[in-house]
Scaffold this motif. Structure first.
Motif, PDB file in Angstrom:
ATOM      1  N   SER A 321     -35.586 -38.791  -9.749  1.00  0.00           N
ATOM      2  CA  SER A 321     -35.594 -40.099  -9.087  1.00  0.00           C
ATOM      3  C   SER A 321     -34.224 -40.778  -9.107  1.00  0.00           C
ATOM      4  O   SER A 321     -34.030 -41.797  -8.459  1.00  0.00           O
ATOM      5  CB  SER A 321     -36.627 -41.019  -9.745  1.00  0.00           C
ATOM      6  OG  SER A 321     -36.337 -41.180 -11.128  1.00  0.00           O
ATOM      7  N   GLU A 322     -33.270 -40.216  -9.824  1.00  0.00           N
ATOM      8  CA  GLU A 322     -31.962 -40.874  -9.946  1.00  0.00           C
ATOM      9  C   GLU A 322     -31.100 -40.667  -8.703  1.00  0.00           C
ATOM     10  O   GLU A 322     -31.385 -39.792  -7.863  1.00  0.00           O
ATOM     11  CB  GLU A 322     -31.223 -40.314 -11.177  1.00  0.00           C
ATOM     12  CG  GLU A 322     -30.941 -38.818 -11.084  1.00  0.00           C
ATOM     13  CD  GLU A 322     -30.498 -38.228 -12.415  1.00  0.00           C
ATOM     14  OE1 GLU A 322     -29.273 -37.996 -12.540  1.00  0.00           O
ATOM     15  OE2 GLU A 322     -31.355 -38.008 -13.285  1.00  0.00           O
ATOM     16  N   GLU A 323     -30.081 -41.467  -8.565  1.00  0.00           N
ATOM     17  CA  GLU A 323     -29.150 -41.333  -7.435  1.00  0.00           C
ATOM     18  C   GLU A 323     -28.347 -40.046  -7.588  1.00  0.00           C
ATOM     19  O   GLU A 323     -27.918 -39.684  -8.688  1.00  0.00           O
ATOM     20  CB  GLU A 323     -28.198 -42.530  -7.405  1.00  0.00           C
ATOM     21  CG  GLU A 323     -27.186 -42.463  -6.276  1.00  0.00           C
ATOM     22  CD  GLU A 323     -26.152 -43.579  -6.359  1.00  0.00           C
ATOM     23  OE1 GLU A 323     -25.375 -43.737  -5.413  1.00  0.00           O
ATOM     24  OE2 GLU A 323     -26.129 -44.291  -7.406  1.00  0.00           O
ATOM     25  N   ILE A 324     -28.171 -39.323  -6.479  1.00  0.00           N
ATOM     26  CA  ILE A 324     -27.349 -38.105  -6.519  1.00  0.00           C
ATOM     27  C   ILE A 324     -25.881 -38.504  -6.426  1.00  0.00           C
ATOM     28  O   ILE A 324     -25.445 -39.108  -5.443  1.00  0.00           O
ATOM     29  CB  ILE A 324     -27.713 -37.142  -5.369  1.00  0.00           C
ATOM     30  CG1 ILE A 324     -29.154 -36.658  -5.512  1.00  0.00           C
ATOM     31  CG2 ILE A 324     -26.760 -35.936  -5.358  1.00  0.00           C
ATOM     32  CD1 ILE A 324     -29.618 -35.757  -4.386  1.00  0.00           C
ATOM     33  N   ILE A 325     -25.141 -38.165  -7.462  1.00  0.00           N
ATOM     34  CA  ILE A 325     -23.703 -38.489  -7.463  1.00  0.00           C
ATOM     35  C   ILE A 325     -22.853 -37.219  -7.448  1.00  0.00           C
ATOM     36  O   ILE A 325     -21.650 -37.283  -7.240  1.00  0.00           O
ATOM     37  CB  ILE A 325     -23.330 -39.355  -8.685  1.00  0.00           C
ATOM     38  CG1 ILE A 325     -23.685 -38.634  -9.995  1.00  0.00           C
ATOM     39  CG2 ILE A 325     -24.030 -40.701  -8.617  1.00  0.00           C
ATOM     40  CD1 ILE A 325     -23.198 -39.364 -11.238  1.00  0.00           C
ATOM     41  N   LYS A 351     -19.853 -38.135  -5.015  1.00  0.00           N
ATOM     42  CA  LYS A 351     -20.199 -39.381  -4.324  1.00  0.00           C
ATOM     43  C   LYS A 351     -18.947 -40.070  -3.783  1.00  0.00           C
ATOM     44  O   LYS A 351     -17.873 -40.016  -4.380  1.00  0.00           O
ATOM     45  CB  LYS A 351     -20.936 -40.309  -5.299  1.00  0.00           C
ATOM     46  CG  LYS A 351     -21.333 -41.654  -4.684  1.00  0.00           C
ATOM     47  CD  LYS A 351     -21.981 -42.568  -5.710  1.00  0.00           C
ATOM     48  CE  LYS A 351     -22.255 -43.940  -5.118  1.00  0.00           C
ATOM     49  NZ  LYS A 351     -22.853 -44.877  -6.084  1.00  0.00           N
ATOM     50  N   ASN A 386     -26.662 -33.257  -9.967  1.00  0.00           N
ATOM     51  CA  ASN A 386     -26.375 -34.037 -11.188  1.00  0.00           C
ATOM     52  C   ASN A 386     -26.555 -33.183 -12.436  1.00  0.00           C
ATOM     53  O   ASN A 386     -27.011 -33.654 -13.479  1.00  0.00           O
ATOM     54  CB  ASN A 386     -27.265 -35.273 -11.274  1.00  0.00           C
ATOM     55  CG  ASN A 386     -26.959 -36.300 -10.202  1.00  0.00           C
ATOM     56  OD1 ASN A 386     -26.049 -36.116  -9.405  1.00  0.00           O
ATOM     57  ND2 ASN A 386     -27.730 -37.378 -10.179  1.00  0.00           N
ATOM     58  N   HIS A 401     -33.636 -37.893  -1.229  1.00  0.00           N
ATOM     59  CA  HIS A 401     -32.258 -38.332  -1.440  1.00  0.00           C
ATOM     60  C   HIS A 401     -31.264 -37.730  -0.461  1.00  0.00           C
ATOM     61  O   HIS A 401     -30.063 -38.013  -0.560  1.00  0.00           O
ATOM     62  CB  HIS A 401     -31.818 -37.976  -2.877  1.00  0.00           C
ATOM     63  CG  HIS A 401     -32.592 -38.674  -3.949  1.00  0.00           C
ATOM     64  ND1 HIS A 401     -32.299 -39.955  -4.361  1.00  0.00           N
ATOM     65  CD2 HIS A 401     -33.684 -38.297  -4.675  1.00  0.00           C
ATOM     66  CE1 HIS A 401     -33.150 -40.320  -5.305  1.00  0.00           C
ATOM     67  NE2 HIS A 401     -34.005 -39.333  -5.512  1.00  0.00           N
ATOM     68  N   ASP A 478     -31.095 -44.228   4.222  1.00  0.00           N
ATOM     69  CA  ASP A 478     -30.191 -44.639   3.136  1.00  0.00           C
ATOM     70  C   ASP A 478     -30.130 -43.567   2.050  1.00  0.00           C
ATOM     71  O   ASP A 478     -30.206 -43.854   0.853  1.00  0.00           O
ATOM     72  CB  ASP A 478     -30.660 -45.973   2.540  1.00  0.00           C
ATOM     73  CG  ASP A 478     -29.565 -46.638   1.706  1.00  0.00           C
ATOM     74  OD1 ASP A 478     -28.372 -46.356   1.979  1.00  0.00           O
ATOM     75  OD2 ASP A 478     -29.897 -47.396   0.793  1.00  0.00           O
ATOM     76  N   ASN A 480     -28.659 -40.499  -0.348  1.00  0.00           N
ATOM     77  CA  ASN A 480     -27.431 -40.359  -1.136  1.00  0.00           C
ATOM     78  C   ASN A 480     -26.507 -39.290  -0.557  1.00  0.00           C
ATOM     79  O   ASN A 480     -25.298 -39.353  -0.725  1.00  0.00           O
ATOM     80  CB  ASN A 480     -27.755 -39.964  -2.582  1.00  0.00           C
ATOM     81  CG  ASN A 480     -28.731 -40.902  -3.257  1.00  0.00           C
ATOM     82  OD1 ASN A 480     -29.539 -40.469  -4.074  1.00  0.00           O
ATOM     83  ND2 ASN A 480     -28.691 -42.186  -2.920  1.00  0.00           N
ATOM     84  N   ASN A 508     -19.892 -44.693   0.200  1.00  0.00           N
ATOM     85  CA  ASN A 508     -20.677 -44.527  -1.035  1.00  0.00           C
ATOM     86  C   ASN A 508     -21.758 -43.450  -0.927  1.00  0.00           C
ATOM     87  O   ASN A 508     -22.822 -43.555  -1.525  1.00  0.00           O
ATOM     88  CB  ASN A 508     -21.323 -45.855  -1.435  1.00  0.00           C
ATOM     89  CG  ASN A 508     -20.295 -46.906  -1.775  1.00  0.00           C
ATOM     90  OD1 ASN A 508     -19.314 -46.626  -2.470  1.00  0.00           O
ATOM     91  ND2 ASN A 508     -20.495 -48.121  -1.268  1.00  0.00           N
ATOM     92  N   LYS A 509     -21.468 -42.418  -0.144  1.00  0.00           N
ATOM     93  CA  LYS A 509     -22.387 -41.292  -0.010  1.00  0.00           C
ATOM     94  C   LYS A 509     -21.620 -39.987  -0.227  1.00  0.00           C
ATOM     95  O   LYS A 509     -20.385 -39.964  -0.219  1.00  0.00           O
ATOM     96  CB  LYS A 509     -23.018 -41.249   1.398  1.00  0.00           C
ATOM     97  CG  LYS A 509     -23.600 -42.565   1.888  1.00  0.00           C
ATOM     98  CD  LYS A 509     -24.883 -42.923   1.169  1.00  0.00           C
ATOM     99  CE  LYS A 509     -25.487 -44.199   1.743  1.00  0.00           C
ATOM    100  NZ  LYS A 509     -26.657 -44.655   0.946  1.00  0.00           N
TER     101      LYS A 509
END
Length: 539
Positions: A321-325, A351, A386, A401, A478, A480, A508-509
């Protein structure tokens, strides 16, 4: 099939009750004719008229109760088929994309069009008809035993002879039906291929060749169906002939019982009527068993496919569930038909950075994107999200994501807003903002209905507009990670500049773009330009 009857048990129970009542009415007609004959042979005309009036009322009710189970059977069948269509869609939606892409789309269409048609008309309906026919057979048999047990036993033995025909031919019929279904699938596949590429066929003057290919596939389908119908016709004809002999035999053998005063004339009439509703169901059951026998392999193959054990994304070990960086290609090795595309390929995507991947045709650029999305599994190595192995993640979580802009935009016959949101809840302001970012504001203003404009032949978008709509779709999610496969391919410089501008505004992607473009303005949007050659990604 049991689960579908269980899920629709109310409709099934109503059908059973209707079938029982109808069968009782039908079996009672033999006694009605007996009563009419007795009254006609009697001395009271008044009694005959009363019996005749009762008979007319009885036959009206019989006709009404003949309609009820037919209607209730249709309701039950339609409910079950509706559930099966939903389950078929759910099966494909839950399948792993890697497995799904191995299957020819024509096979999926064939399952929906051909296999479900066989299940409905040659399996499900016959099963329900067998139930009603069995009730009629039982009630008629009970009535016949009540009138003359010995004659009933004799005729019952003879009656079952027609039932042997479909049982003898079961394997032949089943094999013939499967061959016919295979021929239908082959024709459907050939026609879909022709239909998808009809412009190319016409422009290259290949009409005669494709006409020959389609004609041969159609001929094979015809020959397979002819052979099946021939075997089926033989089986039904034999059953029909034997049933006629059985019915005539009731009069002959029954006449002997009358001659020996073991049965009355009204009883003989009732007996022949009842034996007709015994022999008739047996003949009909013979035909129904023929349908079931012929469709058995098709139905079994269908359920074996739909019910096969699959490792779906729900069953994978880790939720995400976390943002992919960060995405990382870790020693990816992949070969196609013995040709190595990637050899221990490594690359990191971070990112707030944009990456352009260039390379010669056939170098594997689109394949690399499919590996990144988990659509294709590498022979060796892994995709790290990640730091987590993609193969251990729920693909549904992963797809939450990422956004993918393919070479060919998927346009649905719906409104612009519904195409952007993929039929999800519509945030009108957000849709307009995403369309503006994708450079489609002027286009939308040109439509009276705005974002509610239905995309049809009259409001068809150009190639560049479709590509930018796909970008708006990606922005609306929206996500990632945004992945583009040749977003400017086949477009003029104006559309290329508009897409370049849209990509340049995204921040920011993680942006990954496969491209053939050599435009300095377009390539100037990227932090890194990677060259895919000799199975490696080089900066």
């Amino acid at each position: 099939m049991k689960k579908y009857f269980k899920n629709h048990k109310n409709e099934f129970i109503i059908y059973l009750l209707a079938a029982i009542v109808t069968s009782l009415f039908s079996a009672g007609i033999g006694f009605l004719y007996s009563a009419l004959t007795s009254a006609a042979l009697g001395n009271s005309f008044k009694k005959f008229i009363l019996v005749a009036v009762f008979a007319v009322v009885y036959l009206i009710f019989d006709a009404y109760f003949d309609y009820i189970p037919r209607y209730k059977k249709s309701v039950l069948v339609n409910s079950i088929m509706n559930s099966m269509r939903k389950d078929l869609s759910a099966y494909y939606l839950k399948q792993d994309l890697y497995e799904l892409n191995k299957e020819d789309p024509a096979v999926r269409t064939s399952r929906l069009v051909n296999d479900l048609d066989v299940i409905e008309n040659e399996y499900l309906r016959p099963i329900l008809s067998i139930i009603q026919t069995s009730f009629l057979f039982i009630f008629s048999l009970v009535g016949a035993f009540y009138l003359q047990g010995v004659l009933t036993i004799i005729m019952l033995v003879v009656c079952f002879v027609p039932f042997l025909a479909p049982l003898i031919n079961q394997k032949i019929l089943s094999g013939n039906k499967k061959d016919y279904q295979k021929a239908k699938k082959n024709y459907l596949s050939a026609f879909e291929s022709f239909s998808r590429n009809i412009s190319t066929v016409v422009i290259t003057n290949s009409q005669k060749i494709f006409s020959k290919i389609l004609g041969q596939a159609s001929q094979n389908m015809k020959d397979s169906n002819d052979e099946f119908k021939k075997q089926e016709g033989k089986t039904i004809a034999i059953s029909y002939g034997l049933s006629n002999i059985v019915y005539s035999g009731t009069w002959i053998i029954g006449g002997i019982f009358v001659f020996n005063k073991q049965l009355t004339v009204p009883g003989l009439i009732a007996m022949t009527t009842l034996m007709n509703t015994v022999a008739g169901p047996i003949q009909y059951l013979s035909e129904l068993v023929t349908d079931l026998s012929s469709s058995k392999e098709v139905v079994q193959d269908y359920f074996n496919t739909i019910n096969q054990d699959q490792i779906t994304s729900d069953e994978k070990e880790h939720s995400f569930s976390e943002e992919i960086i960060k995405l990382y290609l870790d020693n990816i090795t992949y070969s196609v038909k013995g040709k190595e595309l990637f050899d221990k390929l490594n690359c990191e995507f971070d990112k707030n950075k944009k990456y352009a991947i260039k390379g010669e045709s056939g170098a594997g650029k689109s394949t690399l994107l499919k590996i990144l999305m988990g659509i294709i599994k590498p022979d060796k190595g892994s995709i790290k999200v990640n730091g987590l192995n993609l193969q251990e993640m729920s693909s549904y979580d992963y797809y939450d994501h990422i956004a993918y802009v393919p070479q060919k935009t998927a346009i649905f016959p719906a409104s612009i807003a519904e195409n952007i949101t993929m039929f999800g809840p519509v945030d009108a302001e957000k849709v307009k903002i995403c369309l503006e970012k994708a450079g489609l504001s002027k286009l939308i203003l040109g439509f009276e209905a705005g974002i509610d404009t239905k995309l049809t032949a009259e409001t068809k978008l150009s190639g560049g507009e479709e590509r930018r709509l796909d970008i708006a779709r990606a922005l609306y999610r929206d996500a990632n990670v945004l992945i583009f496969d040749e977003p400017t391919s086949g477009l003029d410089s104006i559309n290329e500049n508009l897409i370049s501008e849209a990509i340049g505004k995204i921040e920011n992607k993680i942006i990954i773009v496969v491209t053939h473009s050599n435009s300095k303005e377009f390539l100037g949007n990227f932090d890194q330009i990677l060259k895919l050659e000799n199975g490696k990604l080089n900066k």
